[in-house]
Motif scaffolding. Structure first.
Motif, PDB file in Angstrom:
ATOM      1  N   LYS A  28       0.846  -1.201   0.000  1.00 36.72           N
ATOM      2  CA  LYS A  28       0.000   0.000   0.000  1.00 36.72           C
ATOM      3  C   LYS A  28       0.880   1.250   0.000  1.00 36.72           C
ATOM      4  CE  LYS A  28      -3.708  -2.514   0.683  1.00 36.72           C
ATOM      5  NZ  LYS A  28      -4.594  -2.821  -0.403  1.00 36.72           N
ATOM      6  N   LEU A  29       0.453   2.257  -0.746  1.00 35.94           N
ATOM      7  CA  LEU A  29       1.149   3.539  -0.727  1.00 35.94           C
ATOM      8  C   LEU A  29       0.880   4.188   0.627  1.00 35.94           C
ATOM      9  CD1 LEU A  29       2.897   5.468  -2.404  1.00 35.94           C
ATOM     10  CD2 LEU A  29       0.778   6.576  -3.153  1.00 35.94           C
ATOM     11  N   THR A  30       1.952   4.479   1.356  1.00 36.88           N
ATOM     12  CA  THR A  30       1.867   4.893   2.756  1.00 36.88           C
ATOM     13  C   THR A  30       2.745   6.113   2.992  1.00 36.88           C
ATOM     14  OG1 THR A  30       1.582   2.563   3.307  1.00 36.88           O
ATOM     15  CG2 THR A  30       2.136   4.008   5.120  1.00 36.88           C
ATOM     16  N   VAL A  31       2.352   6.944   3.967  1.00 38.16           N
ATOM     17  CA  VAL A  31       3.143   8.114   4.341  1.00 38.16           C
ATOM     18  C   VAL A  31       2.885   8.417   5.815  1.00 38.16           C
ATOM     19  CG1 VAL A  31       1.442   9.921   3.784  1.00 38.16           C
ATOM     20  CG2 VAL A  31       3.892  10.399   3.485  1.00 38.16           C
ATOM     21  N   GLY A  32       3.746   9.240   6.403  1.00 34.31           N
ATOM     22  CA  GLY A  32       3.558   9.607   7.809  1.00 34.31           C
ATOM     23  C   GLY A  32       3.800   8.417   8.708  1.00 34.31           C
ATOM     24  N   VAL A  33       2.847   8.145   9.558  1.00 36.42           N
ATOM     25  CA  VAL A  33       2.904   7.006  10.470  1.00 36.42           C
ATOM     26  C   VAL A  33       1.799   6.033  10.044  1.00 36.42           C
ATOM     27  CG1 VAL A  33       2.862   6.247  12.880  1.00 36.42           C
ATOM     28  CG2 VAL A  33       3.709   8.525  12.318  1.00 36.42           C
ATOM     29  N   GLY A  34       2.089   5.234   9.027  1.00 45.19           N
ATOM     30  CA  GLY A  34       1.144   4.217   8.586  1.00 45.19           C
ATOM     31  C   GLY A  34      -0.104   4.724   7.899  1.00 45.19           C
ATOM     32  N   LYS A  35      -0.087   5.935   7.362  1.00 43.53           N
ATOM     33  CA  LYS A  35      -1.262   6.476   6.662  1.00 43.53           C
ATOM     34  C   LYS A  35      -1.345   5.843   5.285  1.00 43.53           C
ATOM     35  CE  LYS A  35      -4.550   9.601   5.784  1.00 43.53           C
ATOM     36  NZ  LYS A  35      -5.847   9.557   6.439  1.00 43.53           N
ATOM     37  N   ASN A  36      -2.388   5.023   5.085  1.00 46.82           N
ATOM     38  CA  ASN A  36      -2.599   4.311   3.834  1.00 46.82           C
ATOM     39  C   ASN A  36      -3.227   5.265   2.819  1.00 46.82           C
ATOM     40  OD1 ASN A  36      -3.538   2.733   1.723  1.00 46.82           O
ATOM     41  ND2 ASN A  36      -4.437   1.161   3.024  1.00 46.82           N
ATOM     42  N   LEU A  37      -2.418   5.739   1.899  1.00 40.34           N
ATOM     43  CA  LEU A  37      -2.915   6.683   0.900  1.00 40.34           C
ATOM     44  C   LEU A  37      -3.844   6.018  -0.104  1.00 40.34           C
ATOM     45  CD1 LEU A  37       0.366   8.720   0.279  1.00 40.34           C
ATOM     46  CD2 LEU A  37      -1.662   9.452   1.571  1.00 40.34           C
ATOM     47  N   ASP A  38      -3.655   4.730  -0.342  1.00 36.42           N
ATOM     48  CA  ASP A  38      -4.506   4.015  -1.305  1.00 36.42           C
ATOM     49  C   ASP A  38      -5.963   3.980  -0.843  1.00 36.42           C
ATOM     50  OD1 ASP A  38      -2.382   3.499  -3.015  1.00 36.42           O
ATOM     51  OD2 ASP A  38      -1.963   1.526  -2.148  1.00 36.42           O
ATOM     52  N   ALA A  39      -6.194   4.014   0.455  1.00 35.24           N
ATOM     53  CA  ALA A  39      -7.552   3.917   1.001  1.00 35.24           C
ATOM     54  C   ALA A  39      -8.015   5.229   1.623  1.00 35.24           C
ATOM     55  CB  ALA A  39      -7.605   2.805   2.052  1.00 35.24           C
ATOM     56  N   SER A  40      -7.342   6.323   1.310  1.00 35.96           N
ATOM     57  CA  SER A  40      -7.607   7.582   2.015  1.00 35.96           C
ATOM     58  C   SER A  40      -8.669   8.463   1.380  1.00 35.96           C
ATOM     59  CB  SER A  40      -6.309   8.370   2.128  1.00 35.96           C
ATOM     60  OG  SER A  40      -5.861   8.710   0.836  1.00 35.96           O
ATOM     61  N   GLY A  41      -9.047   8.176   0.159  1.00 42.01           N
ATOM     62  CA  GLY A  41     -10.055   9.000  -0.497  1.00 42.01           C
ATOM     63  C   GLY A  41      -9.508  10.271  -1.135  1.00 42.01           C
ATOM     64  N   PHE A  42      -8.191  10.380  -1.245  1.00 44.48           N
ATOM     65  CA  PHE A  42      -7.605  11.536  -1.912  1.00 44.48           C
ATOM     66  C   PHE A  42      -7.883  11.470  -3.410  1.00 44.48           C
ATOM     67  CE2 PHE A  42      -4.625  11.453   1.783  1.00 44.48           C
ATOM     68  CZ  PHE A  42      -4.903  12.732   2.257  1.00 44.48           C
ATOM     69  N   THR A  43      -8.005  12.641  -4.021  1.00 40.83           N
ATOM     70  CA  THR A  43      -8.140  12.698  -5.478  1.00 40.83           C
ATOM     71  C   THR A  43      -6.775  12.401  -6.096  1.00 40.83           C
ATOM     72  OG1 THR A  43      -7.592  15.044  -5.618  1.00 40.83           O
ATOM     73  CG2 THR A  43      -9.939  14.473  -5.294  1.00 40.83           C
ATOM     74  N   GLU A  44      -6.781  12.098  -7.373  1.00 44.39           N
ATOM     75  CA  GLU A  44      -5.522  11.817  -8.063  1.00 44.39           C
ATOM     76  C   GLU A  44      -4.557  13.004  -8.002  1.00 44.39           C
ATOM     77  OE1 GLU A  44      -2.834   9.421  -9.344  1.00 44.39           O
ATOM     78  OE2 GLU A  44      -4.862   8.683  -8.964  1.00 44.39           O
ATOM     79  N   PRO A  45      -5.037  14.249  -8.214  1.00 46.00           N
ATOM     80  CA  PRO A  45      -4.112  15.390  -8.085  1.00 46.00           C
ATOM     81  C   PRO A  45      -3.549  15.536  -6.657  1.00 46.00           C
ATOM     82  CG  PRO A  45      -6.072  16.055  -9.300  1.00 46.00           C
ATOM     83  CD  PRO A  45      -6.329  14.672  -8.773  1.00 46.00           C
ATOM     84  N   GLU A  46      -4.366  15.270  -5.652  1.00 42.84           N
ATOM     85  CA  GLU A  46      -3.877  15.346  -4.268  1.00 42.84           C
ATOM     86  C   GLU A  46      -2.802  14.291  -4.014  1.00 42.84           C
ATOM     87  OE1 GLU A  46      -7.785  16.970  -1.815  1.00 42.84           O
ATOM     88  OE2 GLU A  46      -7.723  14.866  -2.420  1.00 42.84           O
ATOM     89  N   LEU A  47      -3.060  13.082  -4.491  1.00 36.67           N
ATOM     90  CA  LEU A  47      -2.069  12.010  -4.334  1.00 36.67           C
ATOM     91  C   LEU A  47      -0.773  12.356  -5.056  1.00 36.67           C
ATOM     92  CD1 LEU A  47      -4.148   8.716  -4.675  1.00 36.67           C
ATOM     93  CD2 LEU A  47      -2.882   9.508  -2.680  1.00 36.67           C
ATOM     94  N   GLN A  48      -0.897  12.901  -6.243  1.00 43.45           N
ATOM     95  CA  GLN A  48       0.284  13.273  -7.026  1.00 43.45           C
ATOM     96  C   GLN A  48       1.108  14.317  -6.286  1.00 43.45           C
ATOM     97  OE1 GLN A  48       0.957  11.551  -9.850  1.00 43.45           O
ATOM     98  NE2 GLN A  48       2.952  12.511  -9.684  1.00 43.45           N
ATOM     99  N   LYS A  49       0.428  15.279  -5.665  1.00 39.72           N
ATOM    100  CA  LYS A  49       1.119  16.330  -4.913  1.00 39.72           C
ATOM    101  C   LYS A  49       1.868  15.723  -3.721  1.00 39.72           C
ATOM    102  CE  LYS A  49       0.462  20.716  -2.567  1.00 39.72           C
ATOM    103  NZ  LYS A  49      -0.480  21.666  -1.983  1.00 39.72           N
ATOM    104  N   ILE A  50       1.220  14.804  -3.018  1.00 42.02           N
ATOM    105  CA  ILE A  50       1.864  14.150  -1.872  1.00 42.02           C
ATOM    106  C   ILE A  50       3.056  13.324  -2.336  1.00 42.02           C
ATOM    107  CG2 ILE A  50       1.558  12.404  -0.057  1.00 42.02           C
ATOM    108  CD1 ILE A  50      -1.375  13.405   0.174  1.00 42.02           C
ATOM    109  N   GLN A  51       2.884  12.602  -3.443  1.00 50.95           N
ATOM    110  CA  GLN A  51       3.988  11.788  -3.948  1.00 50.95           C
ATOM    111  C   GLN A  51       5.173  12.656  -4.371  1.00 50.95           C
ATOM    112  OE1 GLN A  51       1.507   9.227  -6.649  1.00 50.95           O
ATOM    113  NE2 GLN A  51       2.805   7.635  -5.770  1.00 50.95           N
ATOM    114  N   THR A  52       4.900  13.802  -4.933  1.00 52.69           N
ATOM    115  CA  THR A  52       5.963  14.693  -5.396  1.00 52.69           C
ATOM    116  C   THR A  52       6.626  15.440  -4.248  1.00 52.69           C
ATOM    117  OG1 THR A  52       4.808  14.988  -7.493  1.00 52.69           O
ATOM    118  CG2 THR A  52       6.484  16.627  -6.939  1.00 52.69           C
ATOM    119  N   ASN A  53       5.811  16.009  -3.368  1.00 49.69           N
ATOM    120  CA  ASN A  53       6.324  16.904  -2.323  1.00 49.69           C
ATOM    121  C   ASN A  53       6.455  16.270  -0.943  1.00 49.69           C
ATOM    122  OD1 ASN A  53       6.245  18.982  -4.246  1.00 49.69           O
ATOM    123  ND2 ASN A  53       4.132  19.457  -3.727  1.00 49.69           N
ATOM    124  N   GLY A  54       5.786  15.140  -0.732  1.00 49.22           N
ATOM    125  CA  GLY A  54       5.739  14.579   0.611  1.00 49.22           C
ATOM    126  C   GLY A  54       4.780  15.377   1.483  1.00 49.22           C
TER     127      GLY A  54
END
Length: 157
Positions: A28-54
């Motif tokens: 699973k795509l994860t960030v922070g302390v075990g935050k599952n980005l795949d199940a988080s409900g973020f939009t694709e642009p939001e996910l892209q921003k997190i992947q790029t910038n952290g």
């Protein structure tokens, strides 16, 4: 209630603390302390921003605290007496629920029933016989030890 800093420290030790996204052991795509980005409900642009910038440290702690609050809420639904559990038992189940999510934790029907009956041996056995136990290694052993600690607490009363 077990202190928030104690919960945070244990979860950070078990989950890690990363400001850049990574794939966890379950893929699973994860960030922070075990935050599952795949199940988080973020939009694709939001996910892209997190992947790029952290994310920032502040955001990681906000999401951690939200996850802890969700876990405690769920555990209060499962165990009406959750607030009366010992700190070690609360910590064990917050950690387990945080790791597994609500649906995953609720699959542990025999463990939940054992805890309701103060049967800590059966609860520990149910943990050990699960796929979760073999997947998370030392984390599961530590959580199991916290559950078994309650056996000693109950015999002193």
């Amino acid at each position: 209630m077990v202190h928030l800093d104690t919960i945070r420290k244990m979860l950070i030790r078990h989950e890690g603390f990363r400001l850049k996204p990574y794939r966890c052991s379950a893929g699973k795509l994860t960030v922070g302390v075990g935050k599952n980005l795949d199940a988080s409900g973020f939009t694709e642009p939001e996910l892209q921003k997190i992947q790029t910038n952290g994310i920032t440290e502040k955001q990681a702690y906000e999401w951690l605290d939200e996850g802890i609050a969700e876990s405690i809420h769920d555990l209060r639904d499962v165990f009406s007496e959750f607030d009366q559990f010992s700190d070690s038992l609360q910590l064990a189940f917050i950690d387990m629920r945080f790791n597994l999510g609500r649906a995953g934790f609720l699959k542990f029907k025999k463990l939940i029933e054992a805890i309701r009956n103060n049967d800590f041996i059966t609860a520990a056995t149910e943990m050990q016989q699960s796929r979760w136990f073999s997947q998370v290694g030392n984390r599961a052993k530590e959580v199991q030890t916290l559950v078994l600690h309650n056996m000693k607490l109950n015999t002193k009363e």
